[in-house]
Design a protein around this motif. Structure first.
Motif, PDB file in Angstrom:
ATOM      1  N   PRO A   6       0.776  -1.371  -0.182  1.00  0.00           N
ATOM      2  CA  PRO A   6       0.226  -0.061   0.306  1.00  0.00           C
ATOM      3  C   PRO A   6       0.837   1.450   0.160  1.00  0.00           C
ATOM      4  CG  PRO A   6       0.116  -1.189   2.267  1.00  0.00           C
ATOM      5  CD  PRO A   6       0.223  -2.083   0.849  1.00  0.00           C
ATOM      6  N   ALA A  71      -1.929  -4.716   8.151  1.00  0.00           N
ATOM      7  CA  ALA A  71      -3.951  -4.720   8.028  1.00  0.00           C
ATOM      8  C   ALA A  71      -4.754  -5.226   8.683  1.00  0.00           C
ATOM      9  CB  ALA A  71      -3.757  -4.952   6.360  1.00  0.00           C
ATOM     10  N   HIS A 210      -5.961  -1.063  11.100  1.00  0.00           N
ATOM     11  CA  HIS A 210      -6.188  -1.463  10.452  1.00  0.00           C
ATOM     12  C   HIS A 210      -5.174  -0.884   8.916  1.00  0.00           C
ATOM     13  CE1 HIS A 210      -8.446  -5.024  11.588  1.00  0.00           C
ATOM     14  NE2 HIS A 210      -9.644  -3.811  12.201  1.00  0.00           N
ATOM     15  N   LEU A 211      -5.415   0.730   9.037  1.00  0.00           N
ATOM     16  CA  LEU A 211      -4.386   1.350   8.285  1.00  0.00           C
ATOM     17  C   LEU A 211      -2.976   1.519   8.935  1.00  0.00           C
ATOM     18  CD1 LEU A 211      -7.646   3.875   7.712  1.00  0.00           C
ATOM     19  CD2 LEU A 211      -6.758   1.477   6.580  1.00  0.00           C
ATOM     20  N   ARG A 297      -9.563  -3.206   4.428  1.00  0.00           N
ATOM     21  CA  ARG A 297      -7.830  -4.085   4.743  1.00  0.00           C
ATOM     22  C   ARG A 297      -7.982  -5.112   5.710  1.00  0.00           C
ATOM     23  NH1 ARG A 297      -8.378   1.158   2.120  1.00  0.00           N
ATOM     24  NH2 ARG A 297      -6.613   1.767   1.265  1.00  0.00           N
ATOM     25  N   TYR A 300      -9.053  -7.995   3.362  1.00  0.00           N
ATOM     26  CA  TYR A 300      -8.187  -7.812   2.548  1.00  0.00           C
ATOM     27  C   TYR A 300      -7.518  -9.275   3.561  1.00  0.00           C
ATOM     28  CZ  TYR A 300      -3.137  -7.966   0.869  1.00  0.00           C
ATOM     29  OH  TYR A 300      -1.581  -7.593   0.286  1.00  0.00           O
ATOM     30  N   ARG A 315      -5.117  -6.792  -4.177  1.00  0.00           N
ATOM     31  CA  ARG A 315      -4.790  -5.483  -4.107  1.00  0.00           C
ATOM     32  C   ARG A 315      -4.074  -4.844  -5.953  1.00  0.00           C
ATOM     33  NH1 ARG A 315      -3.515  -2.194   0.547  1.00  0.00           N
ATOM     34  NH2 ARG A 315      -3.038  -3.478   2.319  1.00  0.00           N
TER      35      ARG A 315
END
Length: 428
Positions: A6, A71, A210-211, A297, A300, A315
């Motif tokens: 990311p 994530a 999660h970010l 996320r 994912y 992604r």
């Protein structure tokens, strides 16, 4: 599975905005009135308790996210502390709660706009669908745009809620706190049950975790953003709850849904419906935007570990989990359709995700108590004890996490690789 990393686009300002959007969400529109109806003026004690609980919760999740910037968030922490099954189940609890939130949050905004337009229930669902669609588009465009949108929305939310609190002060009377039914008409149990529902209002400290992998400098900015957001949330939440109770703007489901807008409109001398609609749209869009980013996320990460379908573990070239965004948004849209067909409002739905968030927090704080050290470990232990203290009052929802766990384990069992038998009957 894609190995695209990311983009690291989140700085301090965007982190505070994302935190604010996650925590200071649509719950502030409906829950002050709903909690006051459940516990009377004593609902302020429930808000205070949850505010105090928010501090160790926030600092624990910040410490875990800084140490394990993945994530998977809560799923990662639980897996490291208690094993992969605990991690997978925790991820499912939070994912299901969040997807249900993508029904409740936009629909809450839709209620307010429909009231301003004088339209029927159908309008609330149309507006909710539009809010969900706008947040989805922002997330598909990437975190750089989504973060900038969130920064503007968070500033608007803070200003409007502060205005509602200040506008109510001239209309607050002490009799509102000691009226004919007394300060706590439903006793301690009423306050405790209100606190359980308020878990949804304070859910969000875990969302930004999660970010963490998309922060430019997670070690520097995560903790600073957490402390700043705790201060903002405590001031605005307690102020709004005081205003609703002090003006007596509660006691009926229809009033509870628009209580904050009523307070804002009355205090500033213009249409409460218009004030409600503006406030609700900004808050609901901001909350939906943040949680779509967080949950996609998580989807994912769970897909990467085999706990959700493999197509979610991809992604695009910018690092955006497109399938996760669309799946979470699709779940929210499906919830809106079911809510419309069943005639269920947010007050009928809110206990379900709240119970899942409660379980998630118990697991998260248990993970923190096991993985962290020093002051961070003490914070986790404190939050674990406080969360466990009100868990028995959520007993009526115990079937919800049990059912989610059963579905998760069934999926895992059905999709897990099977050992291949050797010719001699053994296994490899």
């Amino acid at each position: 599975m894609s190995t695209i990393a990311p983009e690291r686009t989140i700085g301090f300002g965007q982190a505070v905005a994302l935190y604010t959007g996650a925590v200071l969400g649509a719950g502030v529109l409906v829950l002050p009135g709903q909690a006051a109806t459940m516990a009377g003026p004593a609902s302020l004690l429930a808000w205070l308790f949850m505010g105090l609980l928010g501090l160790p919760l926030a600092t624990t999740f910040a410490a875990l996210a800084t140490r394990y910037p993945d994530a998977g968030g809560i799923a990662t922490y639980a897996a490291r502390a208690f094993g992969p099954t605990a991690g997978g189940l925790s991820g499912w609890f939070y994912l299901v709660a969040g997807v249900l939130g993508q029904t409740i949050v936009p629909l809450t905004g839709g209620y307010y706009v429909a009231a301003a337009l004088g339209a029927g229930p159908w309008a609330a669902y149309v507006v909710a669908g539009a809010i969900l669609a706008l947040a989805t588009a922002a997330n598909l465009a990437g975190m750089r745009l989504s973060g900038r949108v969130q920064l503007a929305l968070a500033g608007g939310v803070a200003l409007l809620l502060l205005a509602a609190t200040l506008a109510a002060l001239p209309h607050v009377g002490m009799e509102a706190f000691t009226g004919p039914t007394g300060f706590a008409p439903h006793g301690v149990s009423g306050v405790a049950k209100a606190a359980v529902v308020l878990f949804l209002a304070f859910a969000g400290w875990e969302a930004v975790a999660h970010l963490a992998g998309e922060f430019r400098d997670v070690r520097r900015d995560m903790r600073r953003a957490t402390v700043a957001t705790v201060a903002v949330v405590l001031v605005l939440y307690t102020g709004v709850a005081f205003a609703v109770v002090g003006t007596g703007t509660y006691g009926d489901p229809a009033v509870d849904r628009v209580a904050v807008g009523e307070v804002l409109g009355t205090g500033l001398g213009f249409s409460a419906a218009v004030a409600s609609a503006v406030l609700a749209t900004v808050i609901s869009l901001g909350t939906t935007n943040t949680f779509l980013a967080s949950l996609s996320r998580l989807a994912y990460a769970l897909g990467s570990d085999g706990w959700t379908p493999g197509f979610l573990a991809r992604r695009d070239t910018r690092g955006v989990p497109v399938a996760g965004v669309l799946t979470v948004a699709g779940g929210g849209a499906a919830g809106l359709a079911v809510s419309w067909a069943g005639g269920w409002g947010t007050e009928a739905l809110v206990g379900i995700p709240a119970s899942l968030v409660l379980v998630t927090y118990l697991v998260g704080m248990g993970s923190g108590a096991r993985l962290l050290r020093g002051r961070a470990r003490a914070h986790a232990a404190t939050a674990l004890v406080l969360t466990a203290a009100i868990a028995p009052f959520a007993a009526e929802y115990i079937a919800v996490p049990v059912m989610v766990a059963a579905v998760a384990l069934l999926f895992r069992w059905k999709t897990a690789p099977r050992p291949v038998a050797k010719a001699d009957g053994g296994h490899r």
